[in-house]
Design an enzyme around this catalytic site. Structure first.
Site, PDB file in Angstrom:
ATOM      1  N   ARG A  22       0.824  -1.222   0.000  1.00 33.84           N
ATOM      2  CA  ARG A  22       0.000   0.000   0.000  1.00 33.84           C
ATOM      3  C   ARG A  22       0.855   1.268   0.000  1.00 33.84           C
ATOM      4  O   ARG A  22       0.524   2.267   0.641  1.00 33.84           O
ATOM      5  CB  ARG A  22      -0.936   0.042   1.215  1.00 33.84           C
ATOM      6  CG  ARG A  22      -1.982  -1.062   1.261  1.00 33.84           C
ATOM      7  CD  ARG A  22      -2.977  -0.951   0.111  1.00 33.84           C
ATOM      8  NE  ARG A  22      -4.080  -1.888   0.244  1.00 33.84           N
ATOM      9  CZ  ARG A  22      -4.093  -3.120  -0.231  1.00 33.84           C
ATOM     10  NH1 ARG A  22      -3.037  -3.598  -0.878  1.00 33.84           N
ATOM     11  NH2 ARG A  22      -5.152  -3.886  -0.098  1.00 33.84           N
ATOM     12  N   SER A  77     -10.944  -0.838   2.814  1.00 36.60           N
ATOM     13  CA  SER A  77     -10.278  -1.023   4.116  1.00 36.60           C
ATOM     14  C   SER A  77      -9.899   0.345   4.655  1.00 36.60           C
ATOM     15  O   SER A  77      -9.202   1.104   3.978  1.00 36.60           O
ATOM     16  CB  SER A  77      -8.996  -1.838   3.955  1.00 36.60           C
ATOM     17  OG  SER A  77      -9.284  -3.107   3.452  1.00 36.60           O
ATOM     18  N   GLU A 118      -5.725   3.938   5.913  1.00 37.35           N
ATOM     19  CA  GLU A 118      -5.246   3.718   4.544  1.00 37.35           C
ATOM     20  C   GLU A 118      -5.636   4.874   3.618  1.00 37.35           C
ATOM     21  O   GLU A 118      -4.805   5.356   2.866  1.00 37.35           O
ATOM     22  CB  GLU A 118      -5.790   2.386   4.009  1.00 37.35           C
ATOM     23  CG  GLU A 118      -5.238   2.042   2.647  1.00 37.35           C
ATOM     24  CD  GLU A 118      -6.025   0.958   1.944  1.00 37.35           C
ATOM     25  OE1 GLU A 118      -7.041   1.291   1.319  1.00 37.35           O
ATOM     26  OE2 GLU A 118      -5.618  -0.204   2.002  1.00 37.35           O
TER      27      GLU A 118
HETATM   28  P1  FAD Z   1      -8.422   8.813  -5.382  1.00 29.72           P
HETATM   29  O1  FAD Z   1      -9.076   8.512  -4.118  1.00 29.72           O
HETATM   30  O2  FAD Z   1      -9.133   9.780  -6.301  1.00 29.72           O
HETATM   31  O3  FAD Z   1      -6.946   9.249  -5.201  1.00 29.72           O
HETATM   32  C1  FAD Z   1      -6.114   8.507  -4.327  1.00 29.72           C
HETATM   33  C2  FAD Z   1      -4.734   9.191  -4.232  1.00 29.72           C
HETATM   34  O4  FAD Z   1      -4.072   9.116  -5.479  1.00 29.72           O
HETATM   35  C3  FAD Z   1      -4.806  10.681  -3.896  1.00 29.72           C
HETATM   36  O5  FAD Z   1      -3.689  11.011  -3.105  1.00 29.72           O
HETATM   37  C4  FAD Z   1      -4.677  11.357  -5.252  1.00 29.72           C
HETATM   38  O6  FAD Z   1      -4.120  12.650  -5.147  1.00 29.72           O
HETATM   39  C5  FAD Z   1      -3.742  10.412  -5.958  1.00 29.72           C
HETATM   40  N1  FAD Z   1      -3.934  10.387  -7.393  1.00 29.72           N
HETATM   41  C6  FAD Z   1      -5.076  10.043  -8.055  1.00 29.72           C
HETATM   42  N2  FAD Z   1      -4.865  10.098  -9.380  1.00 29.72           N
HETATM   43  C7  FAD Z   1      -3.569  10.472  -9.549  1.00 29.72           C
HETATM   44  C8  FAD Z   1      -2.750  10.711 -10.698  1.00 29.72           C
HETATM   45  N3  FAD Z   1      -3.205  10.557 -11.938  1.00 29.72           N
HETATM   46  N4  FAD Z   1      -1.473  11.099 -10.490  1.00 29.72           N
HETATM   47  C9  FAD Z   1      -0.965  11.247  -9.233  1.00 29.72           C
HETATM   48  N5  FAD Z   1      -1.689  11.039  -8.126  1.00 29.72           N
HETATM   49  C10 FAD Z   1      -2.971  10.664  -8.286  1.00 29.72           C
HETATM   50  N6  FAD Z   1      -7.460  -0.694  -2.644  1.00 29.72           N
HETATM   51  C11 FAD Z   1      -6.657  -1.768  -2.771  1.00 29.72           C
HETATM   52  O7  FAD Z   1      -5.442  -1.637  -2.883  1.00 29.72           O
HETATM   53  N7  FAD Z   1      -7.184  -3.043  -2.767  1.00 29.72           N
HETATM   54  C12 FAD Z   1      -8.497  -3.280  -2.649  1.00 29.72           C
HETATM   55  O8  FAD Z   1      -8.923  -4.429  -2.645  1.00 29.72           O
HETATM   56  C13 FAD Z   1      -9.374  -2.153  -2.519  1.00 29.72           C
HETATM   57  N8  FAD Z   1     -10.702  -2.337  -2.379  1.00 29.72           N
HETATM   58  C14 FAD Z   1     -11.526  -1.260  -2.234  1.00 29.72           C
HETATM   59  C15 FAD Z   1     -12.895  -1.487  -2.088  1.00 29.72           C
HETATM   60  C16 FAD Z   1     -13.769  -0.424  -1.939  1.00 29.72           C
HETATM   61  C17 FAD Z   1     -15.234  -0.687  -1.781  1.00 29.72           C
HETATM   62  C18 FAD Z   1     -13.261   0.904  -1.947  1.00 29.72           C
HETATM   63  C19 FAD Z   1     -14.197   2.070  -1.824  1.00 29.72           C
HETATM   64  C20 FAD Z   1     -11.896   1.141  -2.087  1.00 29.72           C
HETATM   65  C21 FAD Z   1     -11.008   0.055  -2.235  1.00 29.72           C
HETATM   66  N9  FAD Z   1      -9.624   0.232  -2.364  1.00 29.72           N
HETATM   67  C22 FAD Z   1      -8.795  -0.850  -2.523  1.00 29.72           C
HETATM   68  C23 FAD Z   1      -9.039   1.582  -2.360  1.00 29.72           C
HETATM   69  C24 FAD Z   1      -9.110   2.315  -3.735  1.00 29.72           C
HETATM   70  O9  FAD Z   1     -10.023   1.694  -4.583  1.00 29.72           O
HETATM   71  C25 FAD Z   1      -7.759   2.377  -4.429  1.00 29.72           C
HETATM   72  O10 FAD Z   1      -6.816   3.025  -3.609  1.00 29.72           O
HETATM   73  C26 FAD Z   1      -7.825   3.114  -5.764  1.00 29.72           C
HETATM   74  O11 FAD Z   1      -6.626   2.956  -6.489  1.00 29.72           O
HETATM   75  C27 FAD Z   1      -8.123   4.601  -5.624  1.00 29.72           C
HETATM   76  O12 FAD Z   1      -8.419   5.111  -6.909  1.00 29.72           O
HETATM   77  P2  FAD Z   1      -9.162   6.513  -7.060  1.00 29.72           P
HETATM   78  O13 FAD Z   1      -9.099   6.904  -8.498  1.00 29.72           O
HETATM   79  O14 FAD Z   1     -10.505   6.459  -6.484  1.00 29.72           O
HETATM   80  O15 FAD Z   1      -8.190   7.433  -6.204  1.00 29.72           O
HETATM   81  N1  EPU Z   2     -11.218 -10.748   9.756  1.00 33.57           N
HETATM   82  C1  EPU Z   2     -11.954 -10.913  10.900  1.00 33.57           C
HETATM   83  N2  EPU Z   2     -13.001 -10.071  11.135  1.00 33.57           N
HETATM   84  C2  EPU Z   2     -13.316  -9.065  10.262  1.00 33.57           C
HETATM   85  C3  EPU Z   2     -12.565  -8.895   9.102  1.00 33.57           C
HETATM   86  C4  EPU Z   2     -11.499  -9.750   8.857  1.00 33.57           C
HETATM   87  O1  EPU Z   2     -11.687 -11.792  11.713  1.00 33.57           O
HETATM   88  O2  EPU Z   2     -14.281  -8.344  10.540  1.00 33.57           O
HETATM   89  C5  EPU Z   2     -10.130 -11.695   9.479  1.00 33.57           C
HETATM   90  C6  EPU Z   2     -10.503 -12.654   8.339  1.00 33.57           C
HETATM   91  O3  EPU Z   2     -11.206 -13.763   8.820  1.00 33.57           O
HETATM   92  C7  EPU Z   2      -9.154 -13.035   7.795  1.00 33.57           C
HETATM   93  C8  EPU Z   2      -8.323 -11.777   8.009  1.00 33.57           C
HETATM   94  O4  EPU Z   2      -8.991 -10.993   8.987  1.00 33.57           O
HETATM   95  O5  EPU Z   2      -8.591 -14.066   8.576  1.00 33.57           O
HETATM   96  C9  EPU Z   2      -8.109 -10.966   6.730  1.00 33.57           C
HETATM   97  O6  EPU Z   2      -9.374 -10.611   6.176  1.00 33.57           O
HETATM   98  P1  EPU Z   2      -9.592 -10.464   4.587  1.00 33.57           P
HETATM   99  O7  EPU Z   2      -9.091 -11.667   3.877  1.00 33.57           O
HETATM  100  O8  EPU Z   2     -11.010 -10.048   4.376  1.00 33.57           O
HETATM  101  O9  EPU Z   2      -8.601  -9.311   4.185  1.00 33.57           O
HETATM  102  P2  EPU Z   2      -8.373  -7.873   4.797  1.00 33.57           P
HETATM  103  O10 EPU Z   2      -7.061  -7.854   5.506  1.00 33.57           O
HETATM  104  O11 EPU Z   2      -9.566  -7.432   5.554  1.00 33.57           O
HETATM  105  C10 EPU Z   2      -7.101  -7.102   2.659  1.00 33.57           C
HETATM  106  C11 EPU Z   2      -6.951  -5.782   1.957  1.00 33.57           C
HETATM  107  C12 EPU Z   2      -8.124  -5.590   1.011  1.00 33.57           C
HETATM  108  C13 EPU Z   2      -8.099  -6.689  -0.033  1.00 33.57           C
HETATM  109  C14 EPU Z   2      -8.217  -8.049   0.692  1.00 33.57           C
HETATM  110  C15 EPU Z   2      -8.035  -9.209  -0.263  1.00 33.57           C
HETATM  111  C16 EPU Z   2      -5.690  -4.249   3.337  1.00 33.57           C
HETATM  112  C17 EPU Z   2      -5.736  -3.090   4.282  1.00 33.57           C
HETATM  113  N3  EPU Z   2      -6.869  -4.693   2.910  1.00 33.57           N
HETATM  114  O12 EPU Z   2      -8.275  -7.004   3.449  1.00 33.57           O
HETATM  115  O13 EPU Z   2      -7.961  -4.349   0.347  1.00 33.57           O
HETATM  116  O14 EPU Z   2      -9.167  -6.561  -0.943  1.00 33.57           O
HETATM  117  O15 EPU Z   2      -7.171  -8.146   1.689  1.00 33.57           O
HETATM  118  O16 EPU Z   2      -6.710  -9.242  -0.694  1.00 33.57           O
HETATM  119  O17 EPU Z   2      -4.609  -4.713   2.993  1.00 33.57           O
HETATM  120  C18 EPU Z   2      -8.444  -2.014   0.495  1.00 33.57           C
HETATM  121  O18 EPU Z   2      -7.220  -1.824   0.512  1.00 33.57           O
HETATM  122  O19 EPU Z   2      -9.273  -1.063   0.521  1.00 33.57           O
HETATM  123  C19 EPU Z   2      -8.956  -3.382   0.448  1.00 33.57           C
HETATM  124  C20 EPU Z   2     -10.259  -3.674   0.452  1.00 33.57           C
END
Ligand code: FAD
Ligand code: EPU
Length: 345
Positions: free
Chosen positions: A171, A243, A339
């Site tokens: 991240r 997250s 995050e």
């Molecule tokens: P923004 O929120 O618009 O921007 C994020 C940052 O990037 C800001 O600092 C912004 O200034 C900068 N930025 C944006 N565009 C540019 C650019 N072109 N050049 C330079 N800087 C820039 N993240 C994960 O890693 N894994 C996940 O599984 C995951 N699951 C998610 C699930 C949900 C439901 C949600 C809401 C979010 C999740 N995220 C996850 C976080 C998010 O989706 C990612 O961080 C994504 O890349 C953000 O994209 P955005 O365009 O919305 O960024």
């Molecule tokens: N867990 C619990 N209780 C909860 C949630 C999770 O006990 O309420 C336990 C789960 O059972 C599991 C562990 O925590 O043993 C990890 O949970 P999970 O696999 O759901 O992954 P996470 O750590 O919650 C991370 C990323 C996600 C990504 C998933 C899958 C981070 C901060 N988050 O979630 O990314 O999609 O793994 O790879 O690294 C994001 O960054 O926004 C995001 C959604």
């Protein structure tokens, strides 16, 4: 002749609520779209003149905490996808920053180029994907990127970062540190393997894809989408930023002490001498799943996600963040850090 698009989008007192997925009420001074090179140059000039600014993609990792943001928001809207060719080992693609991430993943899989399917359904745009080195289900962006193209706002010219120069980590990347605020990411180059190797080691991914039949990038994409849909709230229905806390990385000695006290502690290897803890598990064990504070709360199905229950305010979110952090710190002696970018200008 219609005026240029960038001029059309310059508006004063802009509603930011629909521009970030957490959906707190907020307004900015001005919104400008970055559509082309002329807009990038205009942005560079405004920055040089001392304009306070924020760069925004689709707002899924940005939380506007304050009701008034005293800045111009520049939203990246550079569009285009290009197949650059195949060298026998990789398919090479260039995708511009304003393209939607998930649509890009769908496009690659539909074209028969596997490699991004584990990252399906992550909200946001391609340009933000290197910033926090997005990751899910055993794959991180860094595993599939070959270069990141930027517009240097100081030099007012383009350059490319190699993967090493991006300093990708969990991240994290240089774009959150030394390069923050200086570069607009304009495009990302991907290298997707010609000989596809599925990544199936995370959780129940292998089982879920097996239930769908043949092991293909499309079925893996479908399995990941199904898992995510069950676990993560849809921001269109319930405001959230995914997250809300990073999984903390702590040293092995501390993990050993914690396991003595909490034998069920969830932990994963994270490089020599280090382990990653599951922040969701820590928060859950503090009894906070479903905890509500005014208009915000801890999601009832996944404790790592904070949600806007509809009328959430920035001040309530800050109180909730502090409550969650201090509860985890008290019980486990571990600091969990947010995050998303919390904008408190
Ligand atoms: P923004 O929120 O618009 O921007 C994020 C940052 O990037 C800001 O600092 C912004 O200034 C900068 N930025 C944006 N565009 C540019 C650019 N072109 N050049 C330079 N800087 C820039 N993240 C994960 O890693 N894994 C996940 O599984 C995951 N699951 C998610 C699930 C949900 C439901 C949600 C809401 C979010 C999740 N995220 C996850 C976080 C998010 O989706 C990612 O961080 C994504 O890349 C953000 O994209 P955005 O365009 O919305 O960024
Ligand atoms: N867990 C619990 N209780 C909860 C949630 C999770 O006990 O309420 C336990 C789960 O059972 C599991 C562990 O925590 O043993 C990890 O949970 P999970 O696999 O759901 O992954 P996470 O750590 O919650 C991370 C990323 C996600 C990504 C998933 C899958 C981070 C901060 N988050 O979630 O990314 O999609 O793994 O790879 O690294 C994001 O960054 O926004 C995001 C959604």
């Amino acid at each position: 002749r219609p005026p240029p698009m960038s001029a059309l989008t310059a508006t004063h007192s802009v509603d930011l609520q629909p521009l970030h997925t957490f959906g707190l009420p907020a307004r900015a001074l001005e919104l400008r779209l970055l559509v082309n090179t002329a807009d990038l140059l205009a942005f560079a000039r405004a920055r040089q003149e001392g304009q306070t600014f924020l760069l925004l993609g689709e707002g899924s990792n940005t939380v506007f905490v304050n009701a008034q943001v005293d800045a111009t928001v520049w939203k990246v809207a550079l569009k285009g996808r290009q197949y650059l060719g195949c060298d026998g080992i990789h398919h090479h693609l260039r995708v511009r920053a304003g393209e939607n991430w998930h649509q890009t993943v769908e496009w690659t899989v539909a074209m028969g180029w596997g490699g991004l399917e584990n990252l399906a359904l992550i909200p946001g745009c391609v340009g933000a994907s290197p910033v926090q080195n997005i990751g899910a289900y055993g794959v991180e962006l860094k595993d599939r990127v070959s270069a990141v193209h930027v517009f240097d706002l100081d030099a007012q010219s383009e350059r490319a970062f190699t993967v090493d120069e991006c300093e990708f980590a969990y991240r994290d990347s240089i774009f959150k540190h030394a390069a923050q605020g200086r570069y607009v990411i304009t495009a990302v180059d991907f290298a997707l393997p010609v000989h596809w190797q599925p990544v199936l080691g995370y959780g129940d991914v292998a089982q879920r894809v097996a239930e769908l039949g043949e092991l293909t990038p499309m079925n893996l994409l479908k399995a990941v989408c199904a898992i995510r849909t069950e676990k993560l709230p849809d921001p269109a229905v319930l405001g959230n930023s995914g997250s809300f806390f990073k999984n903390p990385i702590v040293d092995t000695a501390q993990v050993k002490c914690l396991i003595d006290q909490f034998p069920n502690l969830v932990h994963y290897p994270a490089g020599p001498g280090m382990e990653k803890l599951a922040a969701g598990w820590l928060i859950d064990q503090c009894g906070l799943k479903g905890h509500v504070l005014g208009g915000v709360g801890v999601y009832s199905k996944q404790a790592l996600i904070l949600v806007n229950l509809g009328q959430g305010q920035g001040s309530e979110l800050l109180q909730l963040v502090q409550h969650v952090q201090s509860s985890v710190q008290r019980k486990y002696g571990v600091l969990i850090e947010p995050e998303p970018n919390l904008i408190q200008t």
